[in-house]
Structure formats: C-alpha cells, structure tokens
Enzyme design. Structure first.
Site, PDB file in Angstrom:
ATOM      1  N   ARG A  99       0.796  -1.241   0.000  1.00 59.78           N
ATOM      2  CA  ARG A  99       0.000   0.000   0.000  1.00 59.78           C
ATOM      3  C   ARG A  99       0.824   1.284   0.000  1.00 59.78           C
ATOM      4  NH1 ARG A  99      -2.355  -3.928   2.688  1.00 59.78           N
ATOM      5  NH2 ARG A  99      -4.521  -4.388   2.192  1.00 59.78           N
ATOM      6  N   HIS A 124      -0.832  -2.623  -4.446  1.00 61.44           N
ATOM      7  CA  HIS A 124      -0.290  -3.522  -5.467  1.00 61.44           C
ATOM      8  C   HIS A 124      -0.324  -2.929  -6.879  1.00 61.44           C
ATOM      9  CE1 HIS A 124       0.129  -6.397  -2.384  1.00 61.44           C
ATOM     10  NE2 HIS A 124      -1.010  -7.031  -2.474  1.00 61.44           N
ATOM     11  N   HIS A 198       3.502 -12.591  -5.645  1.00 61.58           N
ATOM     12  CA  HIS A 198       2.351 -12.764  -4.748  1.00 61.58           C
ATOM     13  C   HIS A 198       1.823 -14.211  -4.777  1.00 61.58           C
ATOM     14  CE1 HIS A 198      -1.193 -11.633  -2.450  1.00 61.58           C
ATOM     15  NE2 HIS A 198      -0.798 -10.382  -2.409  1.00 61.58           N
ATOM     16  N   ASP A 270      -1.023  -9.787   8.310  1.00 59.92           N
ATOM     17  CA  ASP A 270      -0.958  -9.077   7.032  1.00 59.92           C
ATOM     18  C   ASP A 270      -0.019  -7.901   7.258  1.00 59.92           C
ATOM     19  OD1 ASP A 270      -1.348  -8.104   4.518  1.00 59.92           O
ATOM     20  OD2 ASP A 270      -3.527  -7.926   4.653  1.00 59.92           O
ATOM     21  N   GLU A 335       5.854 -12.285   0.767  1.00 59.61           N
ATOM     22  CA  GLU A 335       6.256 -11.366  -0.295  1.00 59.61           C
ATOM     23  C   GLU A 335       7.516 -10.616   0.123  1.00 59.61           C
ATOM     24  OE1 GLU A 335       2.424  -9.134  -1.159  1.00 59.61           O
ATOM     25  OE2 GLU A 335       1.809 -10.646   0.265  1.00 59.61           O
TER      26      GLU A 335
HETATM   27  C1  GLA Z   1      -1.419  -8.365   0.286  1.00 72.12           C
HETATM   28  C2  GLA Z   1      -2.058  -7.366   1.149  1.00 72.12           C
HETATM   29  C3  GLA Z   1      -3.294  -7.950   1.686  1.00 72.12           C
HETATM   30  C4  GLA Z   1      -4.189  -8.416   0.599  1.00 72.12           C
HETATM   31  C5  GLA Z   1      -3.521  -9.405  -0.234  1.00 72.12           C
HETATM   32  C6  GLA Z   1      -4.389  -9.797  -1.416  1.00 72.12           C
HETATM   33  O1  GLA Z   1      -0.781  -9.346   0.981  1.00 72.12           O
HETATM   34  O2  GLA Z   1      -1.242  -6.890   2.176  1.00 72.12           O
HETATM   35  O3  GLA Z   1      -3.941  -7.007   2.472  1.00 72.12           O
HETATM   36  O4  GLA Z   1      -4.511  -7.337  -0.220  1.00 72.12           O
HETATM   37  O5  GLA Z   1      -2.318  -8.861  -0.693  1.00 72.12           O
HETATM   38  O6  GLA Z   1      -5.680 -10.060  -1.057  1.00 72.12           O
END
Ligand code: GLA
Length: 370
Positions: A99, A124, A198, A270, A335
């Site tokens: 983000r 993304h 990803h 996350d 990632e």
């Molecule tokens: C990343 C983001 C998550 C989500 C996934 C896809 O890992 O950090 O919040 O958006 O991609 O769903």
C-alpha cells in the site's frame, strides 16, 4: 488449453530424467494479446508453470517426504478465471507492492496522485497493476537452469506513476528444486518501484488442509505495525513477546487468534517484517514447513522486508484449480519486498529509482524436505 502444445527447448544431460525442459502452450487472449502457459521442468520432476499474463506462477510442484510431487500454490486452471477475479494469485506485483497511503506521495517537490483501489489507499500497483497486463516472454537457454524472461514497459503516467519504466522479471528453475526470481527495472523519471511475487503457498499439496499448522520462521527482530487501513505507522516494533515473533519456527495458528490489536487490523497476519542483517546481499531470511508432508520451503532474499499475509480474505467463495475450494487461510503469501508506504516514510529504506540507476533484486524459494 491443450491447443498448440509444443516443446520450445530441451537440454538433455546424461542419465534418466536428466532433463531441463520448457514447453509452451496457449492459455488465452487478453487485450488483443496472446497469453501462453510455459511449463518449466527440472531433472527431479519439479514443475513450474508460468503465464505471461501477470507473470503468474500457475502451478508449482514440490516433493513430500515420500518423493510425491504435488502442487503447492493456489491458482486457476483457466485464464478467464484469472481475468474475472483473482486476489493476485501467483502474480508479479508492481509498480509498487503493497500500500501507498491515499495513493499520494511527494517526490522532488512534486505531488503525485496514484489510483486508489483499496479503501482510501493504493494497493499492489493500482487498478491495473503488473498482475493484469500481458508481458513479453522469452525462454533463456542455460546449462543448469531453465529460465523464462518476462518484460513489460510501464508507460509514464500509468496508474499515476511518473516515468516510463522498463521492467524485466526472470524466473529460473534449477535442478536443486530452487525457483529463483530476479527483478530488473530502469526508468526515465524518478519513481517508486517495489516489485514482488504474490504466490499463495500451501505445502500440504493441493490444499489438503489449511495453513495453520505450517511452521514459519522469519529472521526479524522487528515488524512495522499498521493503522486500521493497514498503512505502517512508521514505528519499528520489537516482535519480542508478541504474536509476531517467528524467530523460532512457530505454527501459524498458534497465536493468530490472540487478542492483539495488530492481528485485529489485519484479520490475522498481514504485516511487514523488518528482516535482520538486510544489507542488499542474498540471505536466508524465512522458512516454511509442513510437518505432515515434510515439505520445507526456504526463502533467500536481498530485500529488507517480508510481507506475511495469512490468507485472511480467502472465504471459500473462490473455486480454484481442479475444483478445489479455497477456504479461509488455505494459502499464505510471503512477499519479499521493501516496506509498504515507503514513499511517505523517509526513515524507511528508499524505494526511489532514478534515471541511470538499475533496479535489481533477487529472491529464491528453495524446496526440500525435513
Ligand atoms: C497483500 C495485502 C493484503 C491483501 C492481499 C491480497 O498481501 O497486504 O492485504 O490485499 O495482498 O488479497
């Protein structure tokens, strides 16, 4: 999908199965361009299938402790399903992975507004990121590796980003069951760049179980806590004494439901981990293990961060390869990248690429058993 199946390249070494091959078949059409599916196979029988639509790894097989190769990534059988709706399954993410707050940043005194596609934020690469374009593909012939080079020219202004960005991603499969991913980029105007892969992993093989029993190790003493919209606050918080401490291999499910504000914001994990001793050279920084199958995946990277996403948004509404339903936490992403929202955090390692510079990063996913 079986249309036009042919062998592009084949290196034979001595002995049975001593072959590295790459095959190409048609996968479909998008934006008037041909998407193919490239099948890379090594001498152990490990298979990686990659489509030049989004640079997606569609299949990746790895052996369990009985030598049985099974698919360990989530995805779809058909291109149309990727086009309809995919939570970035197996894709190359760019121009900026993760983000950027409100899609805004200031660079050399100029304010840029990117597309916003995740609540108030840019995620993304925006509405049509590198995961949703058709790349050019070229197999590369080498003795001990089978490689696929993908290239894409991201035009000045795409999704709001400055500069024409020439991007190349090289996937290599070795005979040591390693998948190497190398990322290259050059620009004609200063721009943020943060490329990653990803893939959603599930080492049980074809999603037999969820990922909560997988043991994860992350070589990180700190992580970057986020606000309720998953933007880093800027703090580097010690993992010590928190559910974010993976310095000893720990089952993902062990603490995922702890009453922790950060886990609440992410609906699970996350977050970005701040990798220890990240000095730009390739290092073993994370590992994932499924005790039942014995499958073990090690991650080597030169990147400073690792976004671990525990498949929190998977809810059983997606039917994937072979009709398998992808339920809650049936896949996880690791990632390797720079920290989210770095363009707005001068204290984070810089993600700005300038004209004349070469962006080059490398990550290896190595598969074995324990
Ligand atoms: C990343 C983001 C998550 C989500 C996934 C896809 O890992 O950090 O919040 O958006 O991609 O769903």
């Amino acid at each position: 999908m079986s249309l036009g199946f042919f062998v592009l390249w084949n290196v034979s070494c001595s002995g049975k199965h001593k072959t590295l091959t790459i095959k190409k078949e048609r996968f479909g059409m998008f934006d008037g361009k041909q998407a193919n599916l490239y099948t890379l196979t090594n001498d152990k029988g490990m298979v990686v299938k990659i489509t030049n639509y989004g640079g997606i790894i569609q299949t990746l097989t790895a052996p369990d402790r009985n030598g049985k190769f099974e698919d360990v990534v989530l995805g779809y059988d058909r291109l149309d399903d990727y086009l309809k709706d995919s939570p970035y399954f197996g894709a190359i993410v760019g121009r900026y992975g993760n983000r950027i707050a409100r899609g805004r940043f200031t660079l050399d005194g100029v304010q840029y507004q990117l597309a916003t596609n995740n609540g108030p934020n840019h995620l993304h690469g925006g509405i049509k990121g590198f995961d949703k374009v058709v790349w050019s593909a070229e197999p590369i012939h080498e003795k001990d590796k089978v490689r696929l080079k993908l290239t894409y020219l991201s035009p000045d202004g795409e999704e709001g980003y400055p500069g024409n960005l020439k991007v190349a991603v090289i996937y290599s499969l070795t005979n040591h069951n390693e998948l190497e991913i190398e990322y290259f980029a050059q620009t004609d105007k200063a721009t943020p760049v943060n490329l990653t892969h990803h893939g959603y992993f599930n080492l049980t093989g074809h999603c037999k179980r969820d990922i909560l029993e997988h043991q994860l190790w992350i070589n990180a003493d700190y992580f970057t806590p986020v606000d309720s919209t998953l933007i880093p606050t800027g703090e580097l918080r010690p993992v010590e004494g928190t559910p974010f401490d993976f310095r000893q291999p720990t089952a993902i499910g062990a603490r995922i439901n702890d009453p922790d504000e950060q886990l609440k914001y992410g609906r699970g994990y996350d977050h970005n981990w701040v990798l220890n001793q990240a000095d730009g050279t390739l290092k073993l920084q994370a590992a994932l293990y499924d005790p039942q199958s014995g499958r073990y995946m090690q991650i080597y990277t030169d990147q400073p961060g690792l976004q671990f996403y525990s498949g929190n948004f998977l809810d059983g509404s997606i039917v994937g390869k072979g009709g398998v339903v992808y339920k809650h936490r049936y896949g996880l992403c690791l990632e390797t990248q720079h920290f989210p929202d770095s363009p707005n955090h001068p204290e984070f390692p810089s993600t700005i690429l300038r004209p004349g510079e070469q962006y080059h990063t490398k990550t290896i996913y190595k598969f074995s058993i324990k």
